[in-house]
Design a protein around this motif. Structure first.
Motif, PDB file in Angstrom:
ATOM      1  N   ASN A  19       0.825  -1.204   0.000  1.00  0.00           N
ATOM      2  CA  ASN A  19       0.000   0.000   0.000  1.00  0.00           C
ATOM      3  C   ASN A  19       0.858   1.252   0.000  1.00  0.00           C
ATOM      4  OD1 ASN A  19      -2.343  -1.499  -0.013  1.00  0.00           O
ATOM      5  ND2 ASN A  19      -2.642  -1.382   2.188  1.00  0.00           N
ATOM      6  N   ALA A  20       1.923   1.269   0.794  1.00  0.00           N
ATOM      7  CA  ALA A  20       2.812   2.426   0.845  1.00  0.00           C
ATOM      8  C   ALA A  20       3.478   2.641  -0.504  1.00  0.00           C
ATOM      9  CB  ALA A  20       3.864   2.247   1.939  1.00  0.00           C
ATOM     10  N   CYS A  21       3.889   1.567  -1.142  1.00  0.00           N
ATOM     11  CA  CYS A  21       4.564   1.683  -2.428  1.00  0.00           C
ATOM     12  C   CYS A  21       3.593   2.064  -3.543  1.00  0.00           C
ATOM     13  CB  CYS A  21       5.316   0.405  -2.763  1.00  0.00           C
ATOM     14  SG  CYS A  21       6.755   0.180  -1.678  1.00  0.00           S
ATOM     15  N   CYS A  80       9.435   3.703   0.565  1.00  0.00           N
ATOM     16  CA  CYS A  80       8.240   4.261  -0.071  1.00  0.00           C
ATOM     17  C   CYS A  80       7.629   5.373   0.774  1.00  0.00           C
ATOM     18  CB  CYS A  80       7.219   3.161  -0.334  1.00  0.00           C
ATOM     19  SG  CYS A  80       7.753   1.982  -1.601  1.00  0.00           S
ATOM     20  N   GLU A  81       7.579   5.176   2.081  1.00  0.00           N
ATOM     21  CA  GLU A  81       7.038   6.220   2.960  1.00  0.00           C
ATOM     22  C   GLU A  81       7.909   7.464   2.924  1.00  0.00           C
ATOM     23  OE1 GLU A  81       6.670   4.333   6.763  1.00  0.00           O
ATOM     24  OE2 GLU A  81       4.802   3.335   6.219  1.00  0.00           O
ATOM     25  N   ARG A  82       9.215   7.287   2.960  1.00  0.00           N
ATOM     26  CA  ARG A  82      10.149   8.421   2.932  1.00  0.00           C
ATOM     27  C   ARG A  82      10.029   9.181   1.606  1.00  0.00           C
ATOM     28  NH1 ARG A  82      14.372   5.606   4.113  1.00  0.00           N
ATOM     29  NH2 ARG A  82      15.060   5.275   1.996  1.00  0.00           N
ATOM     30  N   GLU A  83       9.982   8.451   0.514  1.00  0.00           N
ATOM     31  CA  GLU A  83       9.878   9.088  -0.797  1.00  0.00           C
ATOM     32  C   GLU A  83       8.512   9.734  -0.991  1.00  0.00           C
ATOM     33  OE1 GLU A  83      12.386   9.509  -3.213  1.00  0.00           O
ATOM     34  OE2 GLU A  83      13.474   8.964  -1.414  1.00  0.00           O
ATOM     35  N   SER A  84       7.464   9.137  -0.449  1.00  0.00           N
ATOM     36  CA  SER A  84       6.132   9.738  -0.538  1.00  0.00           C
ATOM     37  C   SER A  84       6.101  11.089   0.170  1.00  0.00           C
ATOM     38  CB  SER A  84       5.071   8.816   0.072  1.00  0.00           C
ATOM     39  OG  SER A  84       4.888   7.686  -0.736  1.00  0.00           O
ATOM     40  N   ALA A  85       6.724  11.172   1.324  1.00  0.00           N
ATOM     41  CA  ALA A  85       6.787  12.435   2.047  1.00  0.00           C
ATOM     42  C   ALA A  85       7.560  13.484   1.249  1.00  0.00           C
ATOM     43  CB  ALA A  85       7.435  12.232   3.410  1.00  0.00           C
ATOM     44  N   ARG A  86       8.637  13.067   0.611  1.00  0.00           N
ATOM     45  CA  ARG A  86       9.443  13.988  -0.198  1.00  0.00           C
ATOM     46  C   ARG A  86       8.638  14.484  -1.400  1.00  0.00           C
ATOM     47  NH1 ARG A  86      12.624  13.807  -4.514  1.00  0.00           N
ATOM     48  NH2 ARG A  86      12.462  11.567  -4.818  1.00  0.00           N
ATOM     49  N   ILE A  87       7.905  13.606  -2.030  1.00  0.00           N
ATOM     50  CA  ILE A  87       7.108  13.994  -3.190  1.00  0.00           C
ATOM     51  C   ILE A  87       5.953  14.900  -2.777  1.00  0.00           C
ATOM     52  CG2 ILE A  87       5.492  13.109  -4.916  1.00  0.00           C
ATOM     53  CD1 ILE A  87       7.450  10.859  -5.416  1.00  0.00           C
ATOM     54  N   LYS A  88       5.328  14.620  -1.644  1.00  0.00           N
ATOM     55  CA  LYS A  88       4.250  15.494  -1.168  1.00  0.00           C
ATOM     56  C   LYS A  88       4.753  16.910  -0.974  1.00  0.00           C
ATOM     57  CE  LYS A  88       1.333  12.134   1.180  1.00  0.00           C
ATOM     58  NZ  LYS A  88       0.843  11.613   2.457  1.00  0.00           N
ATOM     59  N   SER A  89       5.932  17.074  -0.390  1.00  0.00           N
ATOM     60  CA  SER A  89       6.475  18.411  -0.190  1.00  0.00           C
ATOM     61  C   SER A  89       6.821  19.068  -1.528  1.00  0.00           C
ATOM     62  CB  SER A  89       7.688  18.397   0.738  1.00  0.00           C
ATOM     63  OG  SER A  89       8.777  17.747   0.139  1.00  0.00           O
ATOM     64  N   ALA A  90       7.329  18.298  -2.479  1.00  0.00           N
ATOM     65  CA  ALA A  90       7.631  18.843  -3.806  1.00  0.00           C
ATOM     66  C   ALA A  90       6.351  19.263  -4.521  1.00  0.00           C
ATOM     67  CB  ALA A  90       8.394  17.824  -4.634  1.00  0.00           C
ATOM     68  N   LEU A  91       5.287  18.492  -4.371  1.00  0.00           N
ATOM     69  CA  LEU A  91       3.995  18.855  -4.964  1.00  0.00           C
ATOM     70  C   LEU A  91       3.459  20.150  -4.368  1.00  0.00           C
ATOM     71  CD1 LEU A  91       2.068  15.487  -5.320  1.00  0.00           C
ATOM     72  CD2 LEU A  91       2.440  17.162  -7.120  1.00  0.00           C
ATOM     73  N   GLU A  92       3.570  20.275  -3.065  1.00  0.00           N
ATOM     74  CA  GLU A  92       3.118  21.501  -2.408  1.00  0.00           C
ATOM     75  C   GLU A  92       3.904  22.706  -2.912  1.00  0.00           C
ATOM     76  OE1 GLU A  92       0.421  21.867  -0.536  1.00  0.00           O
ATOM     77  OE2 GLU A  92       0.082  19.739  -0.904  1.00  0.00           O
TER      78      GLU A  92
END
Length: 98
Positions: A19-21, A80-92
């Protein structure tokens, strides 16, 4: 009985990683779409620069697809969790620039 409990616990861990991935893959696709939209608007008056961007973006999409396949196969939940957090900040950040 003990084997069944161990199997259930391992299955739950694998499902959590999956799910995280899957969320990471979904967010990375959203990020690429947002990036494309932003750059397309910036380069709309320069056809040569836009074409060069499209070529580079196409290569990025191919690399991303390969990375997605590896991530889904490996299922590293922490990555996956670490990269998801990084992508969320980049999207913002991208959304705040519009």
């Amino acid at each position: 009985m003990r084997k069944i409990l161990i199997f259930c616990a391992l299955s739950a861990l694998a499902l959590g990683a999956q799910n995280a991935c899957e969320e990471y893959v979904k967010q990375s696709k959203i990020y690429l779409n947002e990036l494309y939209e932003m750059k397309a608007k910036q380069l709309e008056n320069d056809p040569q620069a836009f074409r060069l961007f499209e070529l580079k973006f196409s290569e990025l999409q191919k690399a991303q697809a390969g990375q997605e396949a590896l991530i889904k196969q490996n299922g590293d939940e922490k990555f996956c969790e670490r990269e998801s957090a990084r992508i969320k900040s980049a999207l913002e950040e991208i959304k705040s620039q519009k």
